[in-house]
Design a protein around this motif. Structure first.
Motif, PDB file in Angstrom:
ATOM      1  N   CYS A  75       0.739  -1.318  -0.022  1.00 50.87           N
ATOM      2  CA  CYS A  75      -0.214   0.028   0.031  1.00 50.87           C
ATOM      3  C   CYS A  75       0.784   1.369   0.087  1.00 50.87           C
ATOM      4  O   CYS A  75       1.769   1.116   0.749  1.00 50.87           O
TER       5      CYS A  75
ATOM      6  N   CYS B 116      -2.342   6.250   5.370  1.00 49.47           N
ATOM      7  CA  CYS B 116      -3.338   7.010   6.075  1.00 49.47           C
ATOM      8  C   CYS B 116      -2.671   7.030   7.414  1.00 49.47           C
ATOM      9  O   CYS B 116      -1.904   6.401   7.901  1.00 49.47           O
TER      10      CYS B 116
ATOM     11  N   TYR C 250      -3.225   6.808  10.403  1.00 52.65           N
ATOM     12  CA  TYR C 250      -3.491   5.733  11.565  1.00 52.65           C
ATOM     13  C   TYR C 250      -2.858   4.601  11.295  1.00 52.65           C
ATOM     14  O   TYR C 250      -2.905   3.619  12.013  1.00 52.65           O
ATOM     15  N   CYS C 251      -2.620   4.215  10.054  1.00 54.76           N
ATOM     16  CA  CYS C 251      -2.332   2.832   9.511  1.00 54.76           C
ATOM     17  C   CYS C 251      -1.159   2.277   9.516  1.00 54.76           C
ATOM     18  O   CYS C 251      -0.096   3.113   8.952  1.00 54.76           O
TER      19      CYS C 251
ATOM     20  N   VAL D 223      -0.259  -0.518   7.927  1.00 56.88           N
ATOM     21  CA  VAL D 223      -0.157  -1.468   6.613  1.00 56.88           C
ATOM     22  C   VAL D 223       1.002  -1.085   5.848  1.00 56.88           C
ATOM     23  O   VAL D 223       1.803  -2.150   5.300  1.00 56.88           O
ATOM     24  N   PRO D 224       1.235   0.144   5.281  1.00 57.03           N
ATOM     25  CA  PRO D 224       2.120   0.512   4.463  1.00 57.03           C
ATOM     26  C   PRO D 224       3.490   0.091   4.952  1.00 57.03           C
ATOM     27  O   PRO D 224       4.733  -0.138   4.410  1.00 57.03           O
TER      28      PRO D 224
ATOM     29  N   ASN E  95      -0.617   4.524   0.653  1.00 60.46           N
ATOM     30  CA  ASN E  95      -1.342   5.413   1.086  1.00 60.46           C
ATOM     31  C   ASN E  95      -0.857   6.425   2.127  1.00 60.46           C
ATOM     32  O   ASN E  95      -1.335   7.505   2.598  1.00 60.46           O
TER      33      ASN E  95
ATOM     34  N   GLN F 121      -4.925  -3.937  -1.283  1.00 60.70           N
ATOM     35  CA  GLN F 121      -5.330  -2.865  -0.088  1.00 60.70           C
ATOM     36  C   GLN F 121      -6.185  -1.768  -0.702  1.00 60.70           C
ATOM     37  O   GLN F 121      -6.760  -0.986  -0.004  1.00 60.70           O
TER      38      GLN F 121
HETATM   39 FE1  SF4 Z   1      -4.946   3.540   4.228  1.00 56.02          FE
HETATM   40 FE2  SF4 Z   1      -3.911   1.509   5.609  1.00 56.02          FE
HETATM   41 FE3  SF4 Z   1      -5.901   1.202   3.617  1.00 56.02          FE
HETATM   42 FE4  SF4 Z   1      -3.531   1.749   3.022  1.00 56.02          FE
HETATM   43  S1  SF4 Z   1      -4.208  -0.049   3.961  1.00 56.02           S
HETATM   44  S2  SF4 Z   1      -5.132   2.688   2.074  1.00 56.02           S
HETATM   45  S3  SF4 Z   1      -2.776   3.089   4.655  1.00 56.02           S
HETATM   46  S4  SF4 Z   1      -6.129   2.382   5.531  1.00 56.02           S
END
Ligand code: SF4
Ligand code: SAH
Ligand code: F3S
Length: 435
Positions: free
Chosen positions: A155, A159, A161-162, A164-165, A157, A199
């Motif tokens: 990913c 965000c 709070y996230c 994942v990246p 992006n 994602q």
């Molecule tokens: Fe946003 Fe996390 Fe989804 Fe990536 S995985 S788009 S950072 S919420």
């Protein structure tokens, strides 16, 4: 020799566990039900929220006494949790009896790590490589009639709070021909539902050389002969295009169903979350989806308690929920993740977060219930997925819009399309009878 995989987290992980199973079976292991019978136990982990991590740690802790009695048992921890900064070392410290720790990009090294351990190596810890999107691992599929298919990994992006990246790396799209060939093979094998995974599926292809995009991929897949359904997740409001919505509307085999996480109904909070769309844009996408597919089922993810969320922001989320009327919403309390920007902001107190989630869940439950009642008396095509978990002599499956329906029937119906008349509902669940 037996293996047991414990899977946590999203569909991406569910599918990755099928790849872990494929790799273990290729080196001679067979599946078993209970950890205490297994020669290899693999924890495929998630770290999206603190609750997920705590639960996994608790379950790894449970194995301590089993391992004391059966020293030859191999315990491996893989997946998102292990890829966090310093997490692998921390895991080894807290659970010294864990034998193997692999990061998300080292999954393909699992068979070698097990072999090394069996040859007497003390422990194996790998988190360094970046797995190429073209790598093909053996798969033992466990979700017939559905088949999961990755279209991309990672990913971009961020965000705020996230996590994942940070644990899944940058976006890597698979080649369009590879994805189409895999789906074609699965349909020939008899799979009836294909769920494309990424994602952010709407940014599929942005890293490919030939200008391919998600709409083109969907169209290629929808053109494959046969009776089957296509689903995909997750869509991102910042990237979904009219082209994608048009392709969804044009092809009958692409389900009238979308999971479109909104996260918040406040444009101010969305900006602070780095989501790159505002409330108005989100509502405009919903209008477009409904105008092109009037019976579409729309689900979402919503978070409450983001650090800067005021009571007014939260009320905007409630208002959006009332306006959109989602079929269902996955609701979460914001959980600070180490290393993400939002974790360094001043946090809201627990009582405020709790009050907000309770209010939100109650609001959505009312909507889900009312929408379920609208199904009663109508007939829908349902793809039978499984025997019903609680009812004897019953099976369950989904409508095209994604609603779960339970009805009388036997296991030989699994994988078949049947017409079901809905007779009653209970919150999100529907009940009916075959026509
Ligand atoms: Fe946003 Fe996390 Fe989804 Fe990536 S995985 S788009 S950072 S919420
Ligand atoms: N890629 C998808 C979803 C990934 S995670 C997307 O962009 O929407 C699934 C959901 O977990 C997210 O939609 C979000 O609602 C929730 N989530 C992510 N990070 C979180 C955190 N730190 N605390 C609470 N919920 C979180
Ligand atoms: Fe969890 Fe990783 Fe999925 S953190 S939600 S398993 S991508």
């Amino acid at each position: 020799m037996y293996y047991k995989i414990k899977t946590y987290g999203c569909q991406m992980n569910v599918h990755e566990s099928e790849k872990i199973a494929g790799m273990l079976e290729a080196i001679g292991y067979l599946p078993c039900e209970e950890e205490d019978q297994a020669d290899v136990v693999v924890f495929n982990t998630c770290c999206i929220r603190d609750t997920a991590e705590k639960k996994i740690q608790g379950n790894i802790g449970v194995l301590k006494s089993i391992k004391r009695q059966r020293k030859e048992m191999i315990i491996a921890v893989v997946g998102c949790m292990t890829q966090q900064k310093g997490a692998a070392e921390l895991l080894k410290k807290k659970f010294p009896y864990v034998d193997i720790v692999l990061g998300t990009s080292n999954l393909a090294d699992l068979p070698q790590a097990i072999e090394a351990k069996r040859r007497g190596k003390k422990s194996v810890l790998l988190q360094d490589s970046t797995m190429d999107a073209a790598v093909k691992l053996p798969v033992t599929r466990t979700s017939f009639p559905n088949a999961w298919v990755n279209i991309m990994y990672g990913c971009n992006n961020f965000c705020t709070y996230c996590i994942v990246p940070y644990v899944r790396g940058r976006e890597r799209s698979r080649q369009i021909d590879d994805v189409v060939a895999e789906v074609d093979g699965l349909i020939k094998e008899g799979y009836k539902e294909i769920t494309l995974l990424g994602q952010n599926v709407d940014s599929y292809g942005s890293d490919l050389a030939n200008g391919e995009n998600f709409a083109m991929l969907l169209e290629r897949i929808a053109g494959i002969e046969g009776k089957y359904r296509i689903r995909f997740m997750t869509s991102h409001p910042k990237d979904i295009s009219s082209q994608v919505i048009d392709v969804m509307a044009r092809y009958d085999n692409i389900c009238n169903n979308i999971h479109l996480p909104v996260q918040s109904g406040s444009s101010k909070v969305l900006k602070e979350m780095n989501r790159h769309y505002d409330r108005e844009r989100y509502l405009a996408i919903i209008d477009e989806l409904r105008s092109k597919m009037p019976d579409i089922g729309i689900t979402t993810d919503i978070m409450v308690g983001f650090p800067t969320e005021t009571q007014e922001d939260f009320e905007e989320t409630l208002d959006l929920v009332r306006k959109v009327r989602f079929s269902n919403a996955f609701t979460f309390v914001y959980s600070p993740r180490k290393g993400t920007p939002a974790a360094t902001m001043p946090q809201l107190d627990a009582a405020t977060k709790k009050a907000r989630i309770t209010t939100l869940v109650a609001e959505q439950n009312q909507i889900t219930k009312a929408l379920s009642e609208q199904y009663i008396g109508k007939v829908y095509e349902v793809l039978v997925e499984d025997v019903a978990p609680k009812a004897e002599g019953a099976v369950c499956g989904r409508t095209e819009s994604g609603r779960l329906v339970t009805f009388a029937g036997s296991a030989d119906l699994i994988g078949q399309f049947v017409n079901v008349k809905i007779t009653r509902s209970q919150s999100a669940s529907l009940f009916g009878e075959i026509q």
